[in-house]
Design a protein around this motif. Structure first.
Motif, PDB file in Angstrom:
ATOM      1  N   ALA A 351       0.829  -1.202   0.000  1.00  0.00           N
ATOM      2  CA  ALA A 351       0.000   0.000   0.000  1.00  0.00           C
ATOM      3  C   ALA A 351       0.868   1.259   0.000  1.00  0.00           C
ATOM      4  N   THR A 352       1.985   1.220   0.698  1.00  0.00           N
ATOM      5  CA  THR A 352       2.894   2.368   0.719  1.00  0.00           C
ATOM      6  C   THR A 352       3.458   2.627  -0.669  1.00  0.00           C
ATOM      7  N   ILE A 353       3.811   1.565  -1.398  1.00  0.00           N
ATOM      8  CA  ILE A 353       4.306   1.714  -2.775  1.00  0.00           C
ATOM      9  C   ILE A 353       3.221   2.330  -3.657  1.00  0.00           C
ATOM     10  N   MET A 354       1.989   1.892  -3.472  1.00  0.00           N
ATOM     11  CA  MET A 354       0.875   2.438  -4.252  1.00  0.00           C
ATOM     12  C   MET A 354       0.721   3.938  -4.008  1.00  0.00           C
ATOM     13  N   ALA A 355       0.844   4.345  -2.758  1.00  0.00           N
ATOM     14  CA  ALA A 355       0.746   5.777  -2.442  1.00  0.00           C
ATOM     15  C   ALA A 355       1.918   6.538  -3.042  1.00  0.00           C
ATOM     16  N   ALA A 356       3.131   5.953  -2.972  1.00  0.00           N
ATOM     17  CA  ALA A 356       4.321   6.608  -3.509  1.00  0.00           C
ATOM     18  C   ALA A 356       4.212   6.800  -5.018  1.00  0.00           C
ATOM     19  N   ARG A 357       3.587   5.867  -5.705  1.00  0.00           N
ATOM     20  CA  ARG A 357       3.443   5.989  -7.157  1.00  0.00           C
ATOM     21  C   ARG A 357       2.542   7.165  -7.517  1.00  0.00           C
ATOM     22  N   LYS A 358       1.610   7.491  -6.635  1.00  0.00           N
ATOM     23  CA  LYS A 358       0.764   8.654  -6.884  1.00  0.00           C
ATOM     24  C   LYS A 358       1.542   9.972  -6.734  1.00  0.00           C
ATOM     25  N   VAL A 359       2.636   9.907  -5.975  1.00  0.00           N
ATOM     26  CA  VAL A 359       3.452  11.097  -5.705  1.00  0.00           C
ATOM     27  C   VAL A 359       4.543  11.268  -6.748  1.00  0.00           C
ATOM     28  N   GLY A 360       5.218  10.172  -7.066  1.00  0.00           N
ATOM     29  CA  GLY A 360       6.352  10.240  -7.989  1.00  0.00           C
ATOM     30  C   GLY A 360       7.677  10.339  -7.247  1.00  0.00           C
ATOM     31  N   SER A 361       8.716   9.818  -7.873  1.00  0.00           N
ATOM     32  CA  SER A 361      10.037   9.776  -7.226  1.00  0.00           C
ATOM     33  C   SER A 361      10.592  11.160  -6.922  1.00  0.00           C
ATOM     34  N   ALA A 362      10.386  12.131  -7.814  1.00  0.00           N
ATOM     35  CA  ALA A 362      10.948  13.472  -7.613  1.00  0.00           C
ATOM     36  C   ALA A 362      10.389  14.115  -6.348  1.00  0.00           C
ATOM     37  N   ARG A 363       9.071  14.059  -6.161  1.00  0.00           N
ATOM     38  CA  ARG A 363       8.463  14.663  -4.974  1.00  0.00           C
ATOM     39  C   ARG A 363       8.867  13.911  -3.706  1.00  0.00           C
ATOM     40  N   LEU A 364       8.944  12.588  -3.788  1.00  0.00           N
ATOM     41  CA  LEU A 364       9.344  11.804  -2.627  1.00  0.00           C
ATOM     42  C   LEU A 364      10.776  12.149  -2.220  1.00  0.00           C
ATOM     43  N   TYR A 365      11.631  12.294  -3.218  1.00  0.00           N
ATOM     44  CA  TYR A 365      13.032  12.655  -2.963  1.00  0.00           C
ATOM     45  C   TYR A 365      13.123  14.018  -2.281  1.00  0.00           C
ATOM     46  N   GLN A 366      12.375  14.989  -2.762  1.00  0.00           N
ATOM     47  CA  GLN A 366      12.397  16.319  -2.161  1.00  0.00           C
ATOM     48  C   GLN A 366      11.892  16.296  -0.719  1.00  0.00           C
ATOM     49  N   MET A 367      10.902  15.451  -0.445  1.00  0.00           N
ATOM     50  CA  MET A 367      10.386  15.346   0.919  1.00  0.00           C
ATOM     51  C   MET A 367      11.424  14.704   1.842  1.00  0.00           C
ATOM     52  N   LEU A 368      12.129  13.698   1.348  1.00  0.00           N
ATOM     53  CA  LEU A 368      13.201  13.078   2.141  1.00  0.00           C
ATOM     54  C   LEU A 368      14.281  14.102   2.487  1.00  0.00           C
ATOM     55  N   LYS A 369      14.636  14.922   1.503  1.00  0.00           N
ATOM     56  CA  LYS A 369      15.633  15.968   1.749  1.00  0.00           C
ATOM     57  C   LYS A 369      15.122  16.979   2.776  1.00  0.00           C
ATOM     58  N   ALA A 370      13.861  17.346   2.665  1.00  0.00           N
ATOM     59  CA  ALA A 370      13.286  18.337   3.570  1.00  0.00           C
ATOM     60  C   ALA A 370      13.306  17.848   5.015  1.00  0.00           C
ATOM     61  N   PHE A 371      13.164  16.540   5.199  1.00  0.00           N
ATOM     62  CA  PHE A 371      13.200  15.976   6.545  1.00  0.00           C
ATOM     63  C   PHE A 371      14.632  15.793   7.060  1.00  0.00           C
ATOM     64  N   GLY A 372      15.624  16.060   6.213  1.00  0.00           N
ATOM     65  CA  GLY A 372      17.012  16.022   6.685  1.00  0.00           C
ATOM     66  C   GLY A 372      17.831  14.851   6.211  1.00  0.00           C
ATOM     67  N   PHE A 373      17.281  14.002   5.325  1.00  0.00           N
ATOM     68  CA  PHE A 373      18.054  12.878   4.823  1.00  0.00           C
ATOM     69  C   PHE A 373      19.188  13.387   3.927  1.00  0.00           C
ATOM     70  N   GLY A 374      20.345  12.730   4.034  1.00  0.00           N
ATOM     71  CA  GLY A 374      21.476  13.085   3.192  1.00  0.00           C
ATOM     72  C   GLY A 374      22.260  14.291   3.677  1.00  0.00           C
ATOM     73  N   THR A 375      21.889  14.835   4.848  1.00  0.00           N
ATOM     74  CA  THR A 375      22.569  16.003   5.407  1.00  0.00           C
ATOM     75  C   THR A 375      22.869  15.749   6.870  1.00  0.00           C
ATOM     76  N   ALA A 376      24.105  16.027   7.268  1.00  0.00           N
ATOM     77  CA  ALA A 376      24.470  15.848   8.676  1.00  0.00           C
ATOM     78  C   ALA A 376      23.699  16.834   9.534  1.00  0.00           C
ATOM     79  N   PRO A 377      23.069  16.379  10.622  1.00  0.00           N
ATOM     80  CA  PRO A 377      22.338  17.308  11.489  1.00  0.00           C
ATOM     81  C   PRO A 377      23.281  18.316  12.123  1.00  0.00           C
ATOM     82  N   GLY A 378      22.796  19.518  12.321  1.00  0.00           N
ATOM     83  CA  GLY A 378      23.576  20.510  13.064  1.00  0.00           C
ATOM     84  C   GLY A 378      23.380  20.297  14.553  1.00  0.00           C
TER      85      GLY A 378
END
Length: 576
Positions: A351-378
């Motif tokens: 079900a999570t994959i189904m929801a992600a397909r409605k969003v698309g990889s680009a938007r999911l990637y941007q949301m991951l970045k916004a939450f701090g993934f790929g960046t060392a916390p300050g």
């Protein structure tokens, strides 16, 4: 008859010779005392004058309530002049030194045998009482120098976070290293004149630069909650046969880290004998694939894009094809209709994959970045890593699906705790904080600046996710073992395949649980994670009970009352 030479002639020759020699001496004296007097005066002064270091006192590290975690106490450094120890008493002196200093008699004898030197350091960090006892015992040519030693009264409490100090007085790990400049202060200097025996010459001039003591650092850690977190994760690591485990407790509104526990933990009083792996603050430095705890980010992306609502119904089989892979739910089941809320509660990958397909990889990637993934916390947490977030344009066909449920990206426990702090704080991410403040030169406490605030998702989205997470801790959710009687709890289980860098392949599991309480008025976030458990592997089975233990202790310790409210009725199943 033999004729003798004239005595007058001999005397004259002798006088001429003496005059010549005396003129040489006189010329040399004129050169030394007149022309070169300043040079020799300076050379003599250099021989008499010595610069001594006056050590600065290193600042303390305390918990948020001022309880000492690392302190500095006065000590002595003992040295001896072996050339002044006669051979007949050398053995007796070695025995006395060894007994008082806790050293081997052979080691002391070897130092005393170095009669070709005039200085041998016997020991550092000697208790002043012991040093005084030795000086009064009449050990010849023994001298004591004031210094300091570092003590860790709490032993292994937050050991890998605090770190330790080396023999030269510099921090070598943890906060001791990261804030070494602040803690160490600045040594002073004193220039004095000494005689051949090394003793100071009375009434001679001296130049002194006073030392500047280091500042104290107050952490955001609460000693009692830290103890409870370490106890709980240590017991679960032992019970589950896991390689290691971590727990983070974070204040929702300020993102101050209330506890950061690891198991096994570093005993600071025996750090030299500990393996290097225990010296790493795993809660901030260990990188792992989060698994289903990451589904809240997929949910956030879907809700923000208005691609789904909590009540959106999906027809969910137990497996789905993604590129060349067939991806499955954790448990086999017949195809059924699920609301998105129910899918989150039961942690459905499909079900999570189904929801992600409605969003698309680009938007999911941007949301991951916004939450701090790929960046060392300050926020100053030593050793904090950035994790791994590949660019979505480089995702493989199956990775575009697995990222949605937390496989194919890597994070730290600190980053994952920050994700749930953001949701609990109404969608506002606050930079994690580990330092509450420092003391200035006058001893006044100076609070650390607040962490940076960033809105990641709307308050509406955050509230919807919170209600979904509360369902996940309900009776039908995978996190029901995290429920706390009398309190509303929101949270999510995580069970991920674990990548083993040494083997170069996936091997074992990472079990985790992240959540907050009270669900309707969040105060604290708790995240627990276990690496490579052998006795069971599901996050709801292993990590959720740790969450419950630690959160229960924390809310009682901080006197957080229940809100007294009950969760509003929500639609959990399709057709309701």
């Amino acid at each position: 008859m033999l004729r003798l030479g004239s005595p007058r002639r001999r005397i004259n020759i002798g006088l001429i010779g003496m005059t010549f020699v005396l003129s040489i001496f006189a010329g040399r004296l004129i050169q030394m005392q007149g022309l070169d007097s300043k040079v020799y005066e300076a050379a003599a002064a250099d021989q008499r004058q010595h610069t001594e270091t006056i050590p600065a006192k290193r600042g303390s590290i305390t918990d948020v309530n001022g309880h000492d975690l690392a302190v500095t106490v006065e000590a002595r450094e003992l040295s001896i002049d072996p050339s002044k120890i006669s051979a007949d008493v050398r053995g007796k002196v070695a025995t006395i030194l060894a007994r008082q200093l806790g050293k081997s008699e052979q080691d002391m004898a070897a130092k005393l045998a170095r009669t070709d030197t005039r200085y041998q350091r016997l020991a550092t960090d000697v208790d002043p009482v012991v040093a005084t006892r030795l000086l009064q015992a009449g050990v010849p040519a023994l001298s004591a120098k004031k210094t300091y030693r570092r003590l860790y009264p709490a032993g292994d409490l937050a050991g890998s976070l605090i770190g330790f100090v080396g023999d030269e007085g510099s921090g070598l790990a943890g906060m001791e290293q990261a804030r070494n400049t602040v803690l160490a202060g600045r040594d002073g200097k004193q220039r004095v004149e000494t005689g051949r025996d090394g003793q100071r010459i009375p009434m001679t001039s001296s130049q002194r630069t006073a030392p500047m003591d280091g500042q104290d650092i107050r952490l955001t850690i609460d000693r009692d909650i830290q103890w409870a977190a370490q106890k709980s994760i240590r017991e679960q690591v032992q019970k589950s046969g896991a390689d290691s485990g971590s727990v983070i407790v974070m204040d929702v509104q300020t993102a101050q880290i209330v506890a950061m526990a690891n198991a096994p933990e570093l005993d600071l009083n025996n750090w030299r004998k500990s393996p290097q792996s225990s010296q790493i603050n795993k809660a901030a430095a260990d990188v792992f694939e989060p698994g289903s705890t990451n589904k809240v980010i997929t949910a956030a992306a879907a809700l923000e894009a208005r691609a789904v609502t909590p009540d959106t119904v999906f027809h969910v089989p137990d497996r789905i094809r993604c590129a060349d892979q067939v991806l499955k739910d954790a448990h086999a089941h017949a195809a059924e209709s699920m609301t998105f809320r129910q899918a989150m509660a039961q942690s459905s990958n499909v079900a999570t994959i189904m929801a992600a397909r409605k969003v698309g990889s680009a938007r999911l990637y941007q949301m991951l970045k916004a939450f701090g993934f790929g960046t060392a916390p300050g926020g100053g947490v030593p050793g904090a890593e950035a994790g791994l977030l590949p660019d979505y344009r480089k995702w493989s066909g199956s990775q575009s699906c697995t990222v949605a449920y937390g496989q194919g990206v890597s994070v730290t426990a600190l980053q994952m705790a920050s994700v749930y702090q953001t949701i609990a704080n109404g969608g506002v991410k606050v930079e994690p904080q580990i330092v509450a403040g420092t003391t200035d030169s006058s001893g006044r406490f100076v609070p650390a600046p607040a962490g940076k605030h960033t809105r990641v998702v709307s308050q509406t989205t955050a509230k919807e996710i919170a209600t979904m997470l509360e369902s996940a801790v309900g009776e039908e959710g995978t996190g029901h073992l995290a429920a706390i009687p009398g309190y509303r709890v929101a949270g999510k289980t995580g069970t991920a395949n674990r990548y083993d860098a040494e083997l170069g392949r996936y091997d074992g599991y990472t079990a985790s649980f992240a959540g907050f309480s009270p669900a309707d008025k969040p105060r604290l976030v708790v995240l627990s994670v276990l690496q490579n458990p052998k006795n069971g592997h599901f996050g709801g089975q292993l990590a959720a009970p740790v969450f419950k233990d630690v959160m229960t202790f924390a809310i009682k310790s901080k006197k957080i009352p229940p809100t007294g409210s009950v969760a509003a009725p929500v639609r959990t199943r399709a057709g309701q």
